[in-house]
Every structure is written in structure tokens, then in C-alpha cells.
Design a protein around this motif. Structure first.
Motif, PDB file in Angstrom:
ATOM      1  N   VAL A 205       0.831  -1.273  -0.026  1.00 38.18           N
ATOM      2  CA  VAL A 205       0.053   0.028   0.015  1.00 38.18           C
ATOM      3  C   VAL A 205       0.844   1.239   0.055  1.00 38.18           C
ATOM      4  O   VAL A 205       0.108   2.117   0.123  1.00 38.18           O
ATOM      5  N   LYS A 206       2.081   1.203   0.111  1.00 37.91           N
ATOM      6  CA  LYS A 206       2.965   2.430  -0.085  1.00 37.91           C
ATOM      7  C   LYS A 206       2.918   3.381  -0.997  1.00 37.91           C
ATOM      8  O   LYS A 206       3.181   4.401  -0.841  1.00 37.91           O
ATOM      9  N   LYS A 207       2.542   2.747  -2.164  1.00 32.89           N
ATOM     10  CA  LYS A 207       2.590   3.643  -3.328  1.00 32.89           C
ATOM     11  C   LYS A 207       1.611   4.816  -3.215  1.00 32.89           C
ATOM     12  O   LYS A 207       1.596   5.879  -3.724  1.00 32.89           O
ATOM     13  N   ASP A 208       0.423   4.597  -2.523  1.00 32.60           N
ATOM     14  CA  ASP A 208      -0.713   5.286  -2.612  1.00 32.60           C
ATOM     15  C   ASP A 208      -1.341   5.859  -1.018  1.00 32.60           C
ATOM     16  O   ASP A 208      -2.037   6.797  -0.967  1.00 32.60           O
ATOM     17  N   THR A 209      -0.606   5.336  -0.019  1.00 39.02           N
ATOM     18  CA  THR A 209      -1.091   5.268   1.307  1.00 39.02           C
ATOM     19  C   THR A 209      -0.139   5.830   2.295  1.00 39.02           C
ATOM     20  O   THR A 209       1.166   5.186   2.349  1.00 39.02           O
ATOM     21  N   HIS A 210      -0.394   6.593   3.143  1.00 40.57           N
ATOM     22  CA  HIS A 210       0.289   6.961   4.380  1.00 40.57           C
ATOM     23  C   HIS A 210      -0.027   6.225   5.487  1.00 40.57           C
ATOM     24  O   HIS A 210      -1.223   6.378   6.135  1.00 40.57           O
ATOM     25  N   ILE A 211       0.798   5.332   6.004  1.00 38.72           N
ATOM     26  CA  ILE A 211       0.458   4.471   7.293  1.00 38.72           C
ATOM     27  C   ILE A 211       1.055   5.027   8.514  1.00 38.72           C
ATOM     28  O   ILE A 211       2.099   5.420   8.518  1.00 38.72           O
ATOM     29  N   VAL A 212       0.231   5.310   9.542  1.00 43.32           N
ATOM     30  CA  VAL A 212       0.559   5.919  10.885  1.00 43.32           C
ATOM     31  C   VAL A 212       0.278   4.794  12.098  1.00 43.32           C
ATOM     32  O   VAL A 212      -0.650   4.347  11.957  1.00 43.32           O
TER      33      VAL A 212
ATOM     34  N   ARG B  57      14.235  -3.905  16.633  1.00 45.21           N
ATOM     35  CA  ARG B  57      15.104  -5.071  16.428  1.00 45.21           C
ATOM     36  C   ARG B  57      15.046  -5.142  14.966  1.00 45.21           C
ATOM     37  O   ARG B  57      16.197  -5.396  14.514  1.00 45.21           O
ATOM     38  N   ALA B  58      14.170  -5.177  14.404  1.00 52.30           N
ATOM     39  CA  ALA B  58      14.124  -5.459  12.755  1.00 52.30           C
ATOM     40  C   ALA B  58      14.347  -4.252  11.996  1.00 52.30           C
ATOM     41  O   ALA B  58      14.463  -4.616  10.727  1.00 52.30           O
ATOM     42  N   GLY B  59      14.794  -3.171  12.526  1.00 51.40           N
ATOM     43  CA  GLY B  59      15.246  -1.955  11.843  1.00 51.40           C
ATOM     44  C   GLY B  59      14.025  -1.402  11.135  1.00 51.40           C
ATOM     45  O   GLY B  59      14.200  -0.564   9.936  1.00 51.40           O
ATOM     46  N   VAL B  60      12.869  -1.460  11.665  1.00 49.14           N
ATOM     47  CA  VAL B  60      11.583  -0.578  10.961  1.00 49.14           C
ATOM     48  C   VAL B  60      11.670   0.751  11.532  1.00 49.14           C
ATOM     49  O   VAL B  60      11.427   1.051  12.623  1.00 49.14           O
ATOM     50  N   THR B  61      11.981   1.585  10.575  1.00 51.20           N
ATOM     51  CA  THR B  61      12.136   3.254  10.845  1.00 51.20           C
ATOM     52  C   THR B  61      11.070   3.803  10.057  1.00 51.20           C
ATOM     53  O   THR B  61      10.697   3.414   9.066  1.00 51.20           O
ATOM     54  N   PRO B  62      10.841   4.988  10.521  1.00 53.84           N
ATOM     55  CA  PRO B  62       9.784   5.977   9.698  1.00 53.84           C
ATOM     56  C   PRO B  62      10.308   6.208   8.274  1.00 53.84           C
ATOM     57  O   PRO B  62      11.541   6.394   7.924  1.00 53.84           O
ATOM     58  N   ILE B  63       9.310   6.259   7.407  1.00 54.42           N
ATOM     59  CA  ILE B  63       9.787   6.554   5.879  1.00 54.42           C
ATOM     60  C   ILE B  63       8.902   7.716   5.604  1.00 54.42           C
ATOM     61  O   ILE B  63       7.397   7.782   5.801  1.00 54.42           O
ATOM     62  N   GLU B  64       9.517   8.692   5.114  1.00 58.00           N
ATOM     63  CA  GLU B  64       8.685  10.194   4.862  1.00 58.00           C
ATOM     64  C   GLU B  64       7.652   9.794   3.591  1.00 58.00           C
ATOM     65  O   GLU B  64       7.682   9.189   2.756  1.00 58.00           O
ATOM     66  N   GLY B  65       6.200  10.050   4.211  1.00 56.29           N
ATOM     67  CA  GLY B  65       5.285   9.898   3.492  1.00 56.29           C
ATOM     68  C   GLY B  65       4.566   8.515   3.167  1.00 56.29           C
ATOM     69  O   GLY B  65       3.607   8.330   2.485  1.00 56.29           O
TER      70      GLY B  65
END
Length: 279
Positions: free
Chosen positions: A232-239, A253-261
Motif C-alpha cells: 500500500v505504500k505507493k498510495d497510502t500513508h500508514i500511521v 530490532r527489525a530496523g523498521v524506521t519511519p519513511i517520509e510520506g
């Protein structure tokens, strides 16, 4: 074999608890059994577990302390060394009737009948299956099958408890979907949850997920979450907001970090909505 021995000993302790109205100490039971089985081979002995039939007979005979087990052991030793020739004349029919009485006394038949009447169907199936395997084969097979089957049924129940609820803050005008995930995101439930969320989120530009009721996020849940982001990242912003400690630790631990937009994290749903409204 060690695990099965431990389970059989604890099962014996539970049976005796039901007979005496007392509560055993599992750690003490297992530690004592472990030390005994470690030492026994050095003296020509073999590993052993608690014997349900003999323990039940001991309690029925009036045993009230561990000393009764010592006396029982000494009596068995005396029987083997001195009384074996005399005991060989005992009729097997008499011995079998005695064992039947012991089995009936420790079977807790009334409790089994009550469970069959009141327990969930899954538990009844496990109970009847274990009882049948004990009679047809032996207790080791029954315990093994019972543990595996009970574990699978437990995972299914937990998976069915994990659900998505749509919150009142959902705003169609601003193309914003606000949902709350209730239950653990583990391998048996996460794929279904994120597939359902993907269908719900069609047409929305922002998805706000409240995770305050997500106690556990395992590797399967993490993989399903990352797969959902990729779809869904192409069209949607997940919060994501209100993340408990264990899921937060897994994400870090998995290295999941914020991604702009694409992906962002917030302490609370109020702050997430406030920041989105300010943009």
C-alpha cells in the motif's frame, strides 16, 4: 523423554492435588526428579517418573507426608529381595481387581463427566482423545498427542480473538481510515488481519492504526506488516500509534524506521490526528 517424564510427574501431582485438596510445588517436584534421575544410573538404576497408580493407592491408604514414599520404596525393595517367592502365589485376578479400584479412585470420574457437560467442544475432544489413547496405547502417546492438539487449538482461539475495529475518528472527507487492532499479531493471525485491513483501506490516503491492544508482535506478524507496507505504500500513508513495549522492541530490532510520506509512528492517536490536521 525428559519432557514427557516431567509432564507425567506433574500429572501425578495434579491427580494427588485433586485427591487431597492440596497444592503441589512444580519446581520442587521437577528439581527433585531431575537430581534423582541424574544420580540413579551411577548406582545401577534407571530413570523414572512419579507413578500415578501407586501414588493414588498410597494416598488412599492414608499417606500424609513424603515419608510415606520412602516407606513405600523400602517395602518394594523388601518385597523384591525377600517376599517375591511368596507373592508369586497371589492370583492375577485379585491383583487386577485391586488395580481397577485404584484406577477408578484416581480417575476423578465425576469431574470428567462435569467437564464433558460444561467445557467447550474443543476441550472435550482433547479430553476424550487423550483418555482413549491412554487406554488403547499408553500415557506417553496420550500426553504427546494431547499437548500438540491442545497447543494447536489454543493458537486457533488466540488467532480468532485478533480483530480490527473501526474507530469513530474515521474521516471519509479527508480520506482517513482510523482502526484499532485488538489482539496479538502473531503468525496465525497477522496475515488475515492485514489482508482484511488492505481491503478496508481501499480508497483511503491515510491509515491510522492504534496498537494499544496488541500485546505481542512475532516474526510472522512482522513479516505480514512489512508486506502490507510494500503493497500500500505507493498510495497510502500508514500511521502507527500507541505501540506497547514488546511490539515496539520487535520493530526496533527489525530496523523498521519511519519513511517520509509512507510510514510514521506516534505516542498517541491524538497526537497523530493533530499532526495530520496541521499539514
Amino acid at each position: 523423554m525428559a519432557v514427557l517424564g516431567a509432564i507425567e510427574s506433574l500429572l501425578c501431582a495434579v491427580v494427588l492435588d485433586n485427591m487431597t485438596g492440596k497444592k503441589h510445588h512444580s519446581n520442587s517436584e521437577l528439581i527433585g526428579q531431575g537430581f534423582g534421575n541424574i544420580a540413579a544410573p551411577f548406582f545401577g538404576g534407571i530413570t523414572a517418573t512419579a507413578a500415578i497408580a501407586r501414588s493414588a493407592a498410597n494416598v488412599r491408604a492414608g499417606a500424609t507426608s513424603p515419608i510415606s514414599s520412602v516407606i513405600h520404596s523400602l517395602l518394594v525393595l523388601l518385597t523384591l529381595l525377600v517376599l517375591a517367592p511368596m507373592l508369586s502365589y497371589l492370583p492375577l485376578a485379585a491383583m487386577s481387581s485391586l488395580l481397577l479400584m485404584v484406577a477408578w479412585n484416581m480417575s476423578a470420574a465425576r469431574k470428567v463427566i462435569d467437564l464433558i457437560r460444561r467445557a467447550p467442544k474443543d476441550d472435550i475432544i482433547v479430553l476424550l482423545l487423550c483418555m482413549s489413547l491412554t487406554v488403547l496405547f499408553d500415557m506417553v502417546i496420550a500426553i504427546t498427542v494431547g499437548i500438540v492438539l491442545a497447543s494447536l487449538l489454543f493458537m486457533r482461539r488466540i488467532a480468532n480473538m485478533t480483530r480490527i475495529s473501526e474507530l469513530a475518528e474515521t474521516d471519509e472527507a479527508k480520506s482517513r481510515l482510523v482502526v484499532r487492532i485488538n489482539g496479538p499479531l502473531f503468525f496465525a493471525a497477522a496475515e488475515r488481519i492485514f489482508d482484511e485491513l488492505r481491503v478496508k483501506s481501499e480508497g483511503y490516503k491515510t491509515i491510522i492504526m492504534q496498537w494499544d491492544a496488541v500485546p505481542v508482535l512475532d516474526a510472522g506478524g512482522l513479516e505480514a506488516f512489512q508486506k502490507f507496507i510494500d503493497i500500500v505504500k505507493k498510495d497510502t500513508h500508514i500511521v502507527i500509534c500507541d505501540i506497547p513495549f514488546q511490539p515496539l522492541k520487535t520493530l526496533a530490532r527489525a530496523g523498521v524506521t519511519p519513511i517520509e510520506g509512507v510510514l510514521s509512528f506516534h505516542n498517541s492517536i491524538d497526537k497523530a490526528l493533530e499532526e495530520l490536521d496541521s499539514k
